[in-house]
Design a protein around this motif. Sequence first.
Motif, PDB file in Angstrom:
ATOM      1  N   PRO A  88      -7.025 -41.464 -49.909  1.00  0.00           N
ATOM      2  CA  PRO A  88      -6.685 -40.087 -50.164  1.00  0.00           C
ATOM      3  C   PRO A  88      -6.725 -39.278 -48.826  1.00  0.00           C
ATOM      4  CG  PRO A  88      -8.133 -40.683 -51.776  1.00  0.00           C
ATOM      5  CD  PRO A  88      -8.220 -41.971 -50.970  1.00  0.00           C
ATOM      6  N   GLU A  89      -7.594 -40.057 -47.767  1.00  0.00           N
ATOM      7  CA  GLU A  89      -7.607 -39.006 -46.567  1.00  0.00           C
ATOM      8  C   GLU A  89      -6.505 -39.495 -45.673  1.00  0.00           C
ATOM      9  OE1 GLU A  89      -9.905 -40.950 -48.018  1.00  0.00           O
ATOM     10  OE2 GLU A  89     -10.858 -42.468 -46.583  1.00  0.00           O
ATOM     11  N   ASP A  90      -5.425 -40.340 -46.203  1.00  0.00           N
ATOM     12  CA  ASP A  90      -4.257 -40.600 -45.361  1.00  0.00           C
ATOM     13  C   ASP A  90      -3.210 -39.578 -45.788  1.00  0.00           C
ATOM     14  OD1 ASP A  90      -4.737 -43.907 -46.017  1.00  0.00           O
ATOM     15  OD2 ASP A  90      -5.184 -43.023 -44.075  1.00  0.00           O
ATOM     16  N   THR A  91      -3.602 -38.537 -46.689  1.00  0.00           N
ATOM     17  CA  THR A  91      -2.709 -37.585 -46.931  1.00  0.00           C
ATOM     18  C   THR A  91      -2.259 -36.907 -45.975  1.00  0.00           C
ATOM     19  OG1 THR A  91      -3.566 -37.574 -49.454  1.00  0.00           O
ATOM     20  CG2 THR A  91      -2.165 -35.632 -48.684  1.00  0.00           C
ATOM     21  N   ALA A  92      -1.340 -36.453 -45.573  1.00  0.00           N
ATOM     22  CA  ALA A  92      -0.559 -35.761 -44.527  1.00  0.00           C
ATOM     23  C   ALA A  92       0.884 -35.694 -44.467  1.00  0.00           C
ATOM     24  CB  ALA A  92      -1.121 -36.178 -43.292  1.00  0.00           C
ATOM     25  N   MET A  93       1.342 -34.885 -43.514  1.00  0.00           N
ATOM     26  CA  MET A  93       2.771 -34.852 -43.108  1.00  0.00           C
ATOM     27  C   MET A  93       2.778 -35.930 -42.049  1.00  0.00           C
ATOM     28  SD  MET A  93       5.805 -33.586 -43.854  1.00  0.00           S
ATOM     29  CE  MET A  93       5.598 -31.899 -44.481  1.00  0.00           C
ATOM     30  N   TYR A  94       3.673 -36.909 -42.138  1.00  0.00           N
ATOM     31  CA  TYR A  94       3.829 -37.704 -40.984  1.00  0.00           C
ATOM     32  C   TYR A  94       5.122 -37.827 -40.191  1.00  0.00           C
ATOM     33  CZ  TYR A  94       0.119 -40.700 -42.906  1.00  0.00           C
ATOM     34  OH  TYR A  94      -1.285 -41.013 -43.330  1.00  0.00           O
ATOM     35  N   TYR A  95       4.886 -37.489 -39.004  1.00  0.00           N
ATOM     36  CA  TYR A  95       6.011 -37.344 -37.979  1.00  0.00           C
ATOM     37  C   TYR A  95       6.163 -38.504 -37.089  1.00  0.00           C
ATOM     38  CZ  TYR A  95       5.222 -32.600 -39.248  1.00  0.00           C
ATOM     39  OH  TYR A  95       5.051 -31.386 -40.018  1.00  0.00           O
ATOM     40  N   CYS A  96       7.402 -39.057 -36.698  1.00  0.00           N
ATOM     41  CA  CYS A  96       7.835 -39.959 -35.657  1.00  0.00           C
ATOM     42  C   CYS A  96       8.380 -39.029 -34.605  1.00  0.00           C
ATOM     43  CB  CYS A  96       8.830 -41.116 -36.170  1.00  0.00           C
ATOM     44  SG  CYS A  96      10.328 -40.367 -36.656  1.00  0.00           S
ATOM     45  N   ALA A  97       7.814 -39.791 -33.556  1.00  0.00           N
ATOM     46  CA  ALA A  97       8.086 -39.066 -32.106  1.00  0.00           C
ATOM     47  C   ALA A  97       8.652 -39.965 -31.080  1.00  0.00           C
ATOM     48  CB  ALA A  97       6.962 -38.336 -31.504  1.00  0.00           C
ATOM     49  N   ALA A  98       9.403 -40.005 -30.099  1.00  0.00           N
ATOM     50  CA  ALA A  98       9.940 -40.611 -29.238  1.00  0.00           C
ATOM     51  C   ALA A  98       9.699 -40.039 -27.728  1.00  0.00           C
ATOM     52  CB  ALA A  98      11.377 -40.903 -29.012  1.00  0.00           C
ATOM     53  N   GLY A  99       9.154 -41.130 -26.819  1.00  0.00           N
ATOM     54  CA  GLY A  99       8.726 -40.566 -25.740  1.00  0.00           C
ATOM     55  C   GLY A  99       9.565 -41.421 -24.625  1.00  0.00           C
ATOM     56  N   SER A 100      10.067 -40.691 -23.578  1.00  0.00           N
ATOM     57  CA  SER A 100      10.837 -41.439 -22.379  1.00  0.00           C
ATOM     58  C   SER A 100       9.784 -41.169 -21.198  1.00  0.00           C
ATOM     59  CB  SER A 100      12.114 -40.719 -22.110  1.00  0.00           C
ATOM     60  OG  SER A 100      12.021 -39.496 -21.938  1.00  0.00           O
ATOM     61  N   GLY A 101       9.887 -41.967 -20.079  1.00  0.00           N
ATOM     62  CA  GLY A 101       9.103 -41.723 -19.080  1.00  0.00           C
ATOM     63  C   GLY A 101       7.677 -42.324 -19.177  1.00  0.00           C
ATOM     64  N   LEU A 102       6.757 -41.744 -18.386  1.00  0.00           N
ATOM     65  CA  LEU A 102       5.275 -42.163 -18.583  1.00  0.00           C
ATOM     66  C   LEU A 102       4.764 -41.578 -20.071  1.00  0.00           C
ATOM     67  CD1 LEU A 102       3.066 -43.618 -17.041  1.00  0.00           C
ATOM     68  CD2 LEU A 102       2.612 -41.610 -16.122  1.00  0.00           C
ATOM     69  N   ASP A 127       8.668 -36.616 -26.493  1.00  0.00           N
ATOM     70  CA  ASP A 127       9.688 -35.667 -25.955  1.00  0.00           C
ATOM     71  C   ASP A 127      10.613 -34.991 -27.235  1.00  0.00           C
ATOM     72  OD1 ASP A 127      10.127 -37.870 -23.531  1.00  0.00           O
ATOM     73  OD2 ASP A 127       9.396 -35.881 -23.144  1.00  0.00           O
ATOM     74  N   TYR A 128      10.727 -36.121 -28.126  1.00  0.00           N
ATOM     75  CA  TYR A 128      11.553 -35.828 -29.405  1.00  0.00           C
ATOM     76  C   TYR A 128      10.703 -36.096 -30.576  1.00  0.00           C
ATOM     77  CZ  TYR A 128      15.116 -36.670 -25.737  1.00  0.00           C
ATOM     78  OH  TYR A 128      15.631 -36.438 -24.584  1.00  0.00           O
ATOM     79  N   TRP A 129      11.072 -35.152 -31.540  1.00  0.00           N
ATOM     80  CA  TRP A 129      10.285 -35.233 -32.979  1.00  0.00           C
ATOM     81  C   TRP A 129      11.131 -35.195 -34.099  1.00  0.00           C
ATOM     82  CZ3 TRP A 129       4.943 -35.679 -33.360  1.00  0.00           C
ATOM     83  CH2 TRP A 129       4.164 -35.730 -32.116  1.00  0.00           C
ATOM     84  N   GLY A 130      10.791 -35.895 -35.041  1.00  0.00           N
ATOM     85  CA  GLY A 130      11.593 -35.964 -36.347  1.00  0.00           C
ATOM     86  C   GLY A 130      10.814 -34.809 -37.123  1.00  0.00           C
ATOM     87  N   GLN A 131      11.437 -34.792 -38.519  1.00  0.00           N
ATOM     88  CA  GLN A 131      11.271 -33.353 -39.292  1.00  0.00           C
ATOM     89  C   GLN A 131       9.909 -33.647 -40.130  1.00  0.00           C
ATOM     90  OE1 GLN A 131      13.055 -35.694 -40.084  1.00  0.00           O
ATOM     91  NE2 GLN A 131      12.851 -36.090 -42.313  1.00  0.00           N
ATOM     92  N   GLY A 132       9.293 -34.860 -40.244  1.00  0.00           N
ATOM     93  CA  GLY A 132       8.325 -35.302 -40.949  1.00  0.00           C
ATOM     94  C   GLY A 132       8.490 -35.618 -42.497  1.00  0.00           C
ATOM     95  N   THR A 133       7.640 -36.527 -43.124  1.00  0.00           N
ATOM     96  CA  THR A 133       7.823 -36.750 -44.200  1.00  0.00           C
ATOM     97  C   THR A 133       6.396 -36.839 -44.907  1.00  0.00           C
ATOM     98  OG1 THR A 133       8.662 -38.780 -45.656  1.00  0.00           O
ATOM     99  CG2 THR A 133       7.611 -39.374 -43.622  1.00  0.00           C
ATOM    100  N   GLN A 134       6.323 -36.297 -45.949  1.00  0.00           N
ATOM    101  CA  GLN A 134       5.044 -36.154 -46.602  1.00  0.00           C
ATOM    102  C   GLN A 134       4.509 -37.181 -47.371  1.00  0.00           C
ATOM    103  OE1 GLN A 134       3.099 -33.189 -46.654  1.00  0.00           O
ATOM    104  NE2 GLN A 134       1.388 -34.514 -47.737  1.00  0.00           N
ATOM    105  N   VAL A 135       3.283 -37.495 -47.222  1.00  0.00           N
ATOM    106  CA  VAL A 135       2.437 -38.626 -47.793  1.00  0.00           C
ATOM    107  C   VAL A 135       1.355 -38.039 -48.530  1.00  0.00           C
ATOM    108  CG1 VAL A 135       1.210 -40.931 -47.423  1.00  0.00           C
ATOM    109  CG2 VAL A 135       3.183 -40.572 -46.012  1.00  0.00           C
ATOM    110  N   THR A 136       1.255 -38.626 -49.797  1.00  0.00           N
ATOM    111  CA  THR A 136       0.247 -38.013 -50.555  1.00  0.00           C
ATOM    112  C   THR A 136      -0.571 -38.910 -51.227  1.00  0.00           C
ATOM    113  OG1 THR A 136       1.333 -35.953 -50.952  1.00  0.00           O
ATOM    114  CG2 THR A 136      -0.542 -36.096 -52.653  1.00  0.00           C
ATOM    115  N   VAL A 137      -1.712 -39.408 -51.145  1.00  0.00           N
ATOM    116  CA  VAL A 137      -2.582 -40.407 -51.773  1.00  0.00           C
ATOM    117  C   VAL A 137      -3.527 -39.786 -52.865  1.00  0.00           C
ATOM    118  CG1 VAL A 137      -3.762 -42.447 -51.423  1.00  0.00           C
ATOM    119  CG2 VAL A 137      -2.162 -41.795 -49.601  1.00  0.00           C
ATOM    120  N   SER A 138      -3.234 -40.072 -54.087  1.00  0.00           N
ATOM    121  CA  SER A 138      -4.211 -39.684 -54.989  1.00  0.00           C
ATOM    122  C   SER A 138      -5.307 -40.522 -55.360  1.00  0.00           C
ATOM    123  CB  SER A 138      -3.486 -39.418 -56.347  1.00  0.00           C
ATOM    124  OG  SER A 138      -2.951 -40.586 -56.832  1.00  0.00           O
ATOM    125  N   SER A 139      -6.640 -40.108 -55.599  1.00  0.00           N
ATOM    126  CA  SER A 139      -7.474 -40.864 -55.993  1.00  0.00           C
ATOM    127  C   SER A 139      -7.761 -41.369 -57.208  1.00  0.00           C
ATOM    128  CB  SER A 139      -8.883 -40.078 -55.283  1.00  0.00           C
ATOM    129  OG  SER A 139      -9.005 -38.906 -56.268  1.00  0.00           O
TER     130      SER A 139
END
Length: 125
Positions: free
Chosen positions: A89-103, A113-125
């Motif tokens: 249940p504590e994994d419940t959140a909006m999950y975002y992927c991101a891309a980084g260039s450089g360091l 540098d770049y972010w996606g829009q997010g996808t919702q994960v809901t874990v019920s107990s």
Amino acid sequence: VQLQASGGGLVQAGGSLRLSCAASGRTLSNYVIGWFRQAPGQEREFVVAIRRGSSSASAYYADSVKGRFAISRDNAKNTVYLQMNNLKPEDTAMYYCAAGSGLVSPGRASSFDYWGQGTQVTVSS
């Protein structure tokens, strides 16, 4: 880079989900890819990141997900996956992927540098 995160949903505790982060416009293997999550009222939290390169590139995991989550690349599909097993249940959140260039500091959201829009994960107990 335009990132599209998908694969979230509602799952019972102990279940699994696989998130996808697909890209258009650029080759994802040239970027450090990270997954972050944010629960309501909480700070954005690092989950995992994978280095540039092949599908066997090394990855960094938050302690809270080690042994349960696995990140991978499919360079032919220009997609990064996050396999999430034994969800809690504590994994419940909006999950975002991101891309980084450089360091990139993998655990630091500001270094991506770049972010996606997010996808919702809901874990019920």
